[in-house]
Design a protein around this motif. Structure first.
Motif, PDB file in Angstrom:
ATOM      1  N   ALA A 189     -16.275 -21.490  73.377  1.00 25.09           N
ATOM      2  CA  ALA A 189     -17.176 -20.889  72.410  1.00 25.09           C
ATOM      3  C   ALA A 189     -16.394 -20.469  71.170  1.00 25.09           C
ATOM      4  N   GLY A 190     -16.936 -20.798  70.013  1.00 23.44           N
ATOM      5  CA  GLY A 190     -16.274 -20.459  68.760  1.00 23.44           C
ATOM      6  C   GLY A 190     -15.266 -21.492  68.327  1.00 23.44           C
ATOM      7  N   ARG A 191     -14.996 -22.486  69.147  1.00 20.09           N
ATOM      8  CA  ARG A 191     -14.039 -23.533  68.793  1.00 20.09           C
ATOM      9  C   ARG A 191     -14.732 -24.871  68.893  1.00 20.09           C
ATOM     10  N   TRP A 192     -14.533 -25.712  67.921  1.00 17.00           N
ATOM     11  CA  TRP A 192     -15.101 -27.056  67.938  1.00 17.00           C
ATOM     12  C   TRP A 192     -13.943 -28.014  67.725  1.00 17.00           C
ATOM     13  N   HIS A 256     -11.400 -34.734  57.765  1.00 17.08           N
ATOM     14  CA  HIS A 256     -11.691 -34.802  56.321  1.00 17.08           C
ATOM     15  C   HIS A 256     -12.425 -33.527  55.886  1.00 17.08           C
ATOM     16  N   PRO A 257     -11.813 -32.370  56.076  1.00 16.44           N
ATOM     17  CA  PRO A 257     -12.496 -31.109  55.759  1.00 16.44           C
ATOM     18  C   PRO A 257     -12.797 -30.935  54.280  1.00 16.44           C
ATOM     19  N   SER A 263     -17.395 -24.795  54.606  1.00 18.06           N
ATOM     20  CA  SER A 263     -17.983 -24.831  55.937  1.00 18.06           C
ATOM     21  C   SER A 263     -16.950 -24.453  56.984  1.00 18.06           C
ATOM     22  N   LYS A 264     -17.344 -23.608  57.935  1.00 20.24           N
ATOM     23  CA  LYS A 264     -16.478 -23.234  59.042  1.00 20.24           C
ATOM     24  C   LYS A 264     -16.583 -24.219  60.201  1.00 20.24           C
ATOM     25  N   THR A 265     -17.626 -25.030  60.182  1.00 15.74           N
ATOM     26  CA  THR A 265     -17.854 -25.973  61.286  1.00 15.74           C
ATOM     27  C   THR A 265     -18.184 -27.364  60.724  1.00 15.74           C
ATOM     28  N   THR A 389     -23.435 -20.436  68.515  1.00 19.18           N
ATOM     29  CA  THR A 389     -24.663 -20.887  67.856  1.00 19.18           C
ATOM     30  C   THR A 389     -24.755 -20.290  66.458  1.00 19.18           C
ATOM     31  N   ASN A 390     -25.560 -20.923  65.616  1.00 21.87           N
ATOM     32  CA  ASN A 390     -25.808 -20.367  64.291  1.00 21.87           C
ATOM     33  C   ASN A 390     -27.199 -19.746  64.201  1.00 21.87           C
ATOM     34  N   VAL A 391     -27.865 -19.568  65.352  1.00 22.65           N
ATOM     35  CA  VAL A 391     -29.148 -18.870  65.351  1.00 22.65           C
ATOM     36  C   VAL A 391     -28.899 -17.413  64.974  1.00 22.65           C
TER      37      VAL A 391
END
Length: 505
Positions: A189-192, A256-257, A263-265, A389-391
């Motif tokens: 969670a919190g890491r992608w 390619h950020p 954006s964080k994600t 989540t971004n909810v």
């Protein structure tokens, strides 16, 4: 005349005579116990009768006010569930409630101590005095302990809301539906950081909660991105680079950020653009699930009952814990449920997609409010580690209300898999038609016909994402296919295409 004997005793038996002091002590003992019982039932009543009446009046007014407020809140929640969902998701209210419960615990404990003082324990016999101390301590610790435990649970819920949900932008429903992208993988969670193992869009009617699960195969290739998006500009002809599949979009974006400034994600953003281009749906929110942490959540709710239709391997052949979940309807623990959803040995991607949908349906239908309350701390801890989540927090009550509505309804499902979709080169018009038709059926409308496309190619046995070769008219399933739903690779798994997911599992 000889003295008469006491009724009920043999003649000549000694008669116990109580002195005036004994009778007075018994009266004081009963009075002391009564004052403590009064404090349990109506805090402040003991002080109003035998102590500081001002303190008693204040305590009783606070108690009656809180009792009325609680009863009114329960009544409103009974008829309007949205109020209850708002209350359990509002962090400011939860913080206030936590402080209130702690203050009540301290105040009530002080009232018990004062009630003990008013009972004049020093004027009692030793045994009576010890009994009063024991009763008072038991009542005091029981009441105060219950309130402090309640404050702890409220604090857990508040921390859960703060940890899991943010203050992101509120997005309205698209064409009357909330479309939430569910991503499953091994990243925490919190890491992608890893490729998603599972991609599903939950399309939820914003009014009725009627839900359709749209499953996307991770090995889909040559698909377009949402019009006007950053990825669409980078890949105007679709994601057609060598070895480029849907589950690789996220890692490409992270390499390619610079294309996703601020954006964080970026991986999630790019995946959203891909899913929107494939399904034709506008994604409102996303939720990322750490499938390894999913095991803890299942254990926290006491397991999940699933119908196992074929032996499901747990682990891989080289693992020392390698074994099989035998066919039958059985309650699975966290580890077995995880492998039921993710088993690759002797399986194919499309069977795994079907099994994952069956797990989603089982979790929604089987987790009761009683289970949630009795295991709340464990569930909150597991969920915080499992989900990002971004909810936004302000929308949690809306989705809780929709979840309750969805629980009593059939869940529809459509998966973009063979035989209707060739994952190596999907016909996007057909895909859009399939998704639209599934949503129309869920809303009770007559769907437009969807033409079948070419038959599927045979995926590799280990479930690795490889594009379908040139379609053939007679696909041959692998020798061993683990299916969690009715159907087969050749015919298609019912859980991937169903108006009632429960009956397909």
């Amino acid at each position: 005349m000889p003295p008469s004997s006491t009724p009920g005793l043999p003649p000549g038996s000694p008669v116990t005579r109580f002195t005036t002091l004994d009778r007075a002590q018994r009266v004081r003992f009963r009075r002391a116990v009564a004052l403590m019982v009064m404090t349990v039932l109506v805090p402040g009543s003991a002080q109003l009768v035998a102590g500081n009446r001002r303190v008693g009046r204040i305590a009783m007014r606070v108690w009656i006010g809180l009792l009325v407020l609680t009863l009114v809140s329960m009544g409103v929640s009974w008829f309007f569930h949205g109020f209850a969902f708002w209350a359990v998701s509002n962090t400011a209210l939860l913080g206030l409630l936590r402080l209130l419960l702690m203050a009540l615990a301290v105040g009530w404990a002080l009232l018990f101590l004062d009630a003990w003082r008013l009972g004049q324990p020093m004027g009692l016999h030793q045994r009576q005095r010890l009994a009063v101390v024991g009763v008072n301590g038991l009542l005091c610790f029981s009441v105060a302990g219950t309130l402090l435990f309640g404050a702890h649970m409220v604090g857990v819920q508040r921390q859960f809301m703060i940890t899991m949900f943010g203050d992101g932008e509120v997005v309205g429903a698209s064409d009357g539906r909330f479309n939430v992208l569910l991503l499953g993988g091994d990243s925490g969670a919190g890491r992608w950081g890893l490729r998603p193992d599972s991609l599903t869009v939950a399309s939820i009617d914003a009014r009725t909660g009627k839900t359709v699960l749209v499953g996307l195969p991770r090995n889909m290739a040559n698909f377009p991105f949402a019009e006007g998006s950053v990825m669409a500009k980078k890949f105007p002809n679709g994601f057609n680079c060598p070895d480029c599949y849907l589950n690789g979009v996220s890692t490409w974006a992270q390499d390619h950020p610079e294309l996703f400034k601020g954006s964080k994600t970026p991986g999630v953003d790019a995946t959203e653009m891909a899913v929107e281009g494939i399904t034709g749906l506008e994604i409102n929110y996303w939720s990322m699930v750490n499938l390894a942490g999913f095991r803890s959540l299942v254990d926290a709710v006491g397991g999940v009952t699933l119908t196992v239709r074929d032996p499901i391997p747990v682990g891989l052949p080289h693992d020392d814990f390698y074994r099989f979940i035998e066919p039958g309807t059985r309650k699975l623990n966290g580890m077995d449920t995880l492998w039921f959803a993710r088993a690759r040995d002797g399986s194919d991607d499309y069977s795994r997609m079907a099994r994952q949908k069956c797990v989603m349906n089982a979790m929604l239908q089987q987790i009761s409010p009683q289970d949630a309350l009795s295991n709340f701390s464990e569930i909150a801890a597991a969920s915080s580690e499992m989900i990002s989540t971004n909810v936004p927090q302000s929308e949690v009550d809306t989705f809780l209300d929709l979840a309750v509505k969805a629980k009593s309804q059939k869940i529809g499902t459509v998966s973009l898999v063979p035989p209707k979709v060739v994952t190596a080169d999907p016909d996007i018009d057909v895909v859009h038609s399939m998704v639209a038709a599934a949503i129309d059926r869920a809303e009770g409308e007559k769907p437009t016909s969807v033409l079948a496309t070419q038959a599927p190619a045979e995926p590799e046995g280990d479930g690795s994402p490889t594009p379908d070769p040139t379609p053939t008219s007679e696909p041959v399933p692998p020798p061993s296919v683990t299916g969690g739903s009715i159907g087969s690779l050749k015919e298609g798994y019912a859980a991937n295409q169903a108006d009632d997911l429960g009956s397909a599992c």
